[in-house]
Design a protein around this motif. Structure first.
Motif, PDB file in Angstrom:
ATOM      1  N   GLU A 247      -8.238   1.118  -4.756  1.00 46.26           N
ATOM      2  CA  GLU A 247      -8.603   2.504  -4.502  1.00 46.26           C
ATOM      3  C   GLU A 247      -7.334   3.344  -4.268  1.00 46.26           C
ATOM      4  OE1 GLU A 247     -11.364   3.678  -5.167  1.00 46.26           O
ATOM      5  OE2 GLU A 247     -10.931   5.666  -4.337  1.00 46.26           O
ATOM      6  N   THR A 248      -6.373   2.774  -3.534  1.00 51.16           N
ATOM      7  CA  THR A 248      -5.116   3.489  -3.280  1.00 51.16           C
ATOM      8  C   THR A 248      -4.367   3.690  -4.596  1.00 51.16           C
ATOM      9  OG1 THR A 248      -5.026   2.475  -1.099  1.00 51.16           O
ATOM     10  CG2 THR A 248      -2.982   3.446  -1.894  1.00 51.16           C
ATOM     11  N   ALA A 249      -4.346   2.672  -5.425  1.00 48.04           N
ATOM     12  CA  ALA A 249      -3.668   2.795  -6.724  1.00 48.04           C
ATOM     13  C   ALA A 249      -4.339   3.889  -7.559  1.00 48.04           C
ATOM     14  CB  ALA A 249      -3.708   1.462  -7.465  1.00 48.04           C
TER      15      ALA A 249
ATOM     16  N   ALA B 228      -7.664  -7.133   1.223  1.00 46.73           N
ATOM     17  CA  ALA B 228      -7.981  -5.706   1.108  1.00 46.73           C
ATOM     18  C   ALA B 228      -7.988  -5.261  -0.354  1.00 46.73           C
ATOM     19  CB  ALA B 228      -6.953  -4.911   1.907  1.00 46.73           C
ATOM     20  N   GLY B 229      -8.673  -6.013  -1.178  1.00 48.43           N
ATOM     21  CA  GLY B 229      -8.669  -5.719  -2.609  1.00 48.43           C
ATOM     22  C   GLY B 229      -9.141  -4.308  -2.914  1.00 48.43           C
ATOM     23  N   HIS B 230     -10.270  -3.933  -2.296  1.00 39.99           N
ATOM     24  CA  HIS B 230     -10.837  -2.617  -2.567  1.00 39.99           C
ATOM     25  C   HIS B 230      -9.856  -1.509  -2.170  1.00 39.99           C
ATOM     26  CE1 HIS B 230     -13.749   0.586  -2.907  1.00 39.99           C
ATOM     27  NE2 HIS B 230     -13.467   0.954  -1.675  1.00 39.99           N
ATOM     28  N   LEU B 231      -9.228  -1.695  -1.018  1.00 40.32           N
ATOM     29  CA  LEU B 231      -8.274  -0.700  -0.514  1.00 40.32           C
ATOM     30  C   LEU B 231      -7.069  -0.584  -1.455  1.00 40.32           C
ATOM     31  CD1 LEU B 231      -7.520   1.163   1.857  1.00 40.32           C
ATOM     32  CD2 LEU B 231      -6.545  -0.833   3.017  1.00 40.32           C
ATOM     33  N   MET B 232      -6.563  -1.708  -1.917  1.00 38.03           N
ATOM     34  CA  MET B 232      -5.410  -1.693  -2.839  1.00 38.03           C
ATOM     35  C   MET B 232      -5.767  -0.949  -4.132  1.00 38.03           C
ATOM     36  SD  MET B 232      -2.753  -3.396  -1.648  1.00 38.03           S
ATOM     37  CE  MET B 232      -1.758  -3.932  -3.025  1.00 38.03           C
TER      38      MET B 232
ATOM     39  N   LEU C 295       0.840  -1.212   0.000  1.00 41.11           N
ATOM     40  CA  LEU C 295       0.000   0.000   0.000  1.00 41.11           C
ATOM     41  C   LEU C 295       0.869   1.254   0.000  1.00 41.11           C
ATOM     42  CD1 LEU C 295      -2.868  -0.797   2.537  1.00 41.11           C
ATOM     43  CD2 LEU C 295      -3.131  -0.209   0.116  1.00 41.11           C
ATOM     44  N   THR C 296       1.945   1.204   0.793  1.00 44.74           N
ATOM     45  CA  THR C 296       2.842   2.368   0.866  1.00 44.74           C
ATOM     46  C   THR C 296       3.484   2.632  -0.489  1.00 44.74           C
ATOM     47  OG1 THR C 296       3.263   1.838   3.170  1.00 44.74           O
ATOM     48  CG2 THR C 296       4.789   3.377   2.136  1.00 44.74           C
TER      49      THR C 296
END
Ligand code: NDP
Length: 391
Positions: free
Chosen positions: A134-136, A128-132, A108-109
């Protein structure tokens, strides 16, 4: 020169990545290499590649790493905070090949820095697919699949409209026990589960292949990465491991990706994407191979596949529970506390236990909530495992 970092450099994927970049050392400026217990390998590669920093995940190994790097210009660091700090150092391309949920925070970082993240660590997408994604999206970073099946789907989709996709078929070798009598599975030993018929991989993913938990994770990974519906994703047992995935389109066409079982193909594709460059992998002689075979997976032999479909149905943080329970069950099997078939039973029990605790599955997907869910699921899993082991 491209700045590259390799998280999980001492592992199977990490070493294959190093093999590729070592063939063109002038093309790469190595920023960070990370490992955990294998200090000798980490230090040797960091010296040879002239890395800026080498990090071990284990605090207690910092002195050993410092000693191994003495006299070189490579900085030494240790611990999870150091891993995250290394991921925040500017890099153009980052390989995420730590095994397990520990790979999530550095990945993520790296995305937050806008790096291209080559993702072997499937646990990140499962937890954490959504988080990955969305972060990208927020940081205009790119996420490229490295798992051979997902790299294959990605390649089959190049230039295609995702809306024209009818189904995605990911193949599975069937692992070490595909031809065993189902009744014998309960007695499978650690050694027997640790040997793969086709792929040379780390021990954990090899055992996950035998139990089909690896494919179960990949079902969820497919859903998260490509955004297809669960009932569009099929698993097909293909013992030769030469077709890695197929994409079926609305017009009935089926695009298959065929290649040798060598992770350097998927790694190299992600390394050079969007170009294709020559890679040191075997060229298949299909006439010599002669035949390819396929069979439908059996949910009784591999309950992990059914559990993954239930997890996709539940959504939210169920993937984080699933992954943590699976990792812990695997630890329990490796430690000899539960048998081979006990792993799926533990995961199912933990899914039911955590699912029944209000708020856990539906919590917002932040890194903290994923970590808390992971922690809870591991605690429940150990309690189930210890109960089974009579402790
Ligand atoms: P390995 O077990 O071979 O390597 C794992 C790497 O992670 C090593 O560098 C290891 O360090 C490091 N590591 C272990 N524990 C920790 C921790 N707690 N924190 C930080 N680093 C840690 O695994 P693989 O290379 O086989 O797999 C890596 C990832 O890629 C997994 O997510 C796997 O599912 C995925 N993958 C692997 C494939 C393969 O062919 N191997 C194929 C597709 C996906 P050390 O060795 O120094 O202890």
């Amino acid at each position: 020169m491209r700045r590259v970092s390799i998280f999980g450099a001492t592992g199977s994927i990490g070493q294959n990545t190093i093999d590729l970049i070592s063939r063109a050392p002038d093309d790469y400026d190595v920023v960070a290499l990370t490992g955990a217990g294998n200090i000798a390998q980490l230090a040797a590669d960091a010296r040879r590649l002239g890395a800026d920093i080498a990090i071990t995940a284990h605090d207690h190994l910092l002195e050993e790493l410092r000693t191994a790097l003495s006299g070189s210009d490579v900085e030494a660091a240790a611990g999870t905070a150091a891993l995250t700090e290394a991921a925040s150092r500017p890099a153009d391309w980052v390989m995420s090949a730590i095994v397990g949920a520990a790979g999530l925070a550095p990945g993520l970082t790296a995305l937050e820095q806008g790096a291209t993240l080559a993702l072997a660590n499937k646990e990140s997408l499962v937890c954490a697919g959504h988080l990955m994604l969305e972060t990208a999206r927020r940081h205009e970073a790119r996420l490229l699949p490295v798992d051979s099946e997902h790299s294959a789907v990605f390649q089959a989709l190049a230039g295609e409209d995702i809306n024209a996709v009818e189904r995605v078929i990911i193949t599975a070798s069937g692992g070490a026990f595909r031809d065993w009598d189902i009744d014998d599975l309960a007695h499978a030993t650690l050694d027997e589960a640790s040997s793969h018929p086709n792929w040379d991989m780390g021990q954990r993913i090899t055992i996950d292949s035998a139990s089909m938990f690896n494919k179960a994770m990949e079902l969820i990974e497919t859903r998260e990465y490509f955004g297809v519906f669960p009932d569009q994703i099929e698993v097909l047992v293909h013992p030769e491991s030469l077709i890695h995935a197929m994409v079926g389109f609305k017009d009935g066409a089926l695009m298959a990706h065929v290649g040798p079982p060598d992770m350097r193909h998927a790694i190299g594709y992600a390394l050079h994407w969007p170009e294709r460059r020559a890679l040191p992998v075997e060229r298949l002689d299909l006439a010599a191979i002669g035949q390819l075979s396929f069979r439908a997976p059996c949910n009784t032999r591999w309950p992990a596949l059914r559990l993954a479909r239930e997890v996709m149905q539940t959504g939210g943080l169920a993937g984080a529970v699933f992954n943590a329970a699976k990792e812990t069950a695997l630890d329990g099997f490796i430690a000899g506390k539960i048998g081979f078939t006990g792993m799926a039973e533990v995961v199912e029990e933990v899914l039911n236990l955590v699912d029944a605790q209000p708020g856990h599955i539906d919590a917002t997907m932040t890194l903290d909530n994923v970590a808390a869910t992971d922690h809870l699921a591991r605690r429940e899993a150990w309690s189930v495992i210890n109960k089974r082991a009579g402790q």
